[in-house]
Write a protein that holds these residues in place. Sequence first.
Motif: not given
Length: 151
Positions: A32-52
Amino acid sequence: MTVRITAFLADSAEALNGKLYVLGAGWDTIGATSFPAVHSRVAIGVIVHVGWNDTDIEHEVAVRLETEDGQPVPLGRNGAGDGSSVIGMIGHRFTATRGPLQRPGDDLAHPITFTINDLRLARAGGYSWVLTVDREIVHRLPMRVVQATQG
């Protein structure tokens, strides 16, 4: 509880038909060039591994953002910017159901995405996306925000 998380940051991600569709994955730094900054989009990819033994019951996966000293970072606001409440965490509820192709002892994978638009970052420094399953911290995904030069 036997639930594990695989997670990553991306520019865009969507969970559809048991798969993750992702663009621009694998980064961990925002400039970011200045603060406060605004980041247009953050995506979080998640795989949940669920036990039997943890299938066929409802689980809640949630994500929040913290500074390197553990202070919460707002992910947005409810309402139209009229002083409404701050969004500190977003979540997803699901039940992993055993299918006919699973064998006893298999883990089940459940893909989820979280997308935060117009993320406001007050300062440069270290941040951590904290992922919880059923209110227990199971994964921390580091993110760094750096002062970038214009050019």
